[in-house]
Design an enzyme around this catalytic site. Structure first.
Site, short mmCIF file in Angstrom:
data_model
loop_
_atom_site.label_atom_id
_atom_site.label_comp_id
_atom_site.label_asym_id
_atom_site.label_seq_id
_atom_site.Cartn_x
_atom_site.Cartn_y
_atom_site.Cartn_z
N ALA A 148 -50.60 -59.01 22.96
CA ALA A 148 -51.84 -59.03 23.74
C ALA A 148 -52.53 -60.38 23.59
CB ALA A 148 -52.76 -57.91 23.28
N LYS A 149 -53.19 -60.82 24.66
CA LYS A 149 -53.96 -62.06 24.62
C LYS A 149 -55.39 -61.68 24.23
CE LYS A 149 -54.80 -66.27 27.36
NZ LYS A 149 -54.03 -67.22 26.54
N LEU A 150 -55.67 -61.75 22.95
CA LEU A 150 -56.94 -61.27 22.39
C LEU A 150 -57.72 -62.42 21.76
CD1 LEU A 150 -55.54 -58.11 20.57
CD2 LEU A 150 -56.54 -58.22 22.87
N TYR A 154 -56.83 -65.61 18.16
CA TYR A 154 -56.89 -67.07 18.26
C TYR A 154 -57.56 -67.74 17.06
CZ TYR A 154 -54.72 -67.50 22.77
OH TYR A 154 -53.78 -67.49 23.80
#
Length: 210
Positions: A148-150, A154
């Protein structure tokens, strides 16, 4: 959340749940000016679909459809007067109860747009960059939702990028937990060998679009 808001008025409350606990999904989508003078958003459908996939992985049930979010992305780009621009949709948990369980806090969506040039700078396109292997590893799939791009994912990227810049490099390369090349701090890495593109397995990286 369905309304166009002036840049200076676009704010969240300091007790917004995702601000404290990092559970928010986002995308980075680019629009380019084409040869005929029109604007084209690169793979809008794939990006919005990945936003929904990322949101679903962390149980953010968006109160909108993929079609509605895609249309809103176009409207935000146009309203900002950008022929070329960067779109940043974010789904997040809003203000309400605190503690790691978000209770019935609202699931919200914001979309911003701004002008953003080459990610690593114009010189990077013509002269290349200097990169170093980072001291920070890509998260293990069992410790973070790596597919998932969460926003929370990052933190490692921010630290890797700061380390690289502080040491005189342009970018940090993160290895996976087994010591294999995973990705850059903000981009996928691939190589071309004998006419074929090779990427890191999707067990270690985010499925790239751009």
């Amino acid at each position: 959340d369905g309304k166009l808001v002036p840049w200076g008025d676009a704010k969240i409350h300091v007790l917004t749940h995702s601000f404290h606990y990092g559970v928010a999904a986002f995308e980075g989508i680019r629009s380019y000016k084409t040869e005929d003078g029109r604007s084209a958003i690169f793979r809008l459908g794939e990006h919005v679909e990945r936003l929904f996939d990322s949101s679903k992985i962390v149980t953010l049930d968006l109160p909108y459809s993929i079609e509605e979010v895609s249309k809103a992305c176009k409207e935000v780009l146009i309203d900002n007067g950008l022929q070329e621009g960067y779109l940043r949709p974010v789904s997040y948990i809003g203000e309400g109860v605190m503690g790691v369980h978000p209770g019935n806090n609202p699931i919200q969506l914001m979309i911003a747009a701004w002008k953003w040039g080459a990610y690593l700078g114009e010189d990077a396109l013509s002269k290349g960059i200097r990169a170093k292997v980072s001291s920070y590893n890509r998260y293990h799939p069992n410790s973070m939702m790596t597919r998932a791009k969460l926003t929370g994912n990052y933190i490692g990227s921010v630290l890797a990028k700061k380390e690289a810049i502080d040491l005189g490099y342009d970018e940090g390369i993160l290895l996976d937990v087994d010591g294999y090349v995973a990705e850059g701090s903000g981009e996928n890495i691939f190589l071309i060998s004998k006419g074929k593109i090779k990427t890191t397995p999707l067990t270690s990286i985010l499925p790239g679009i751009t």
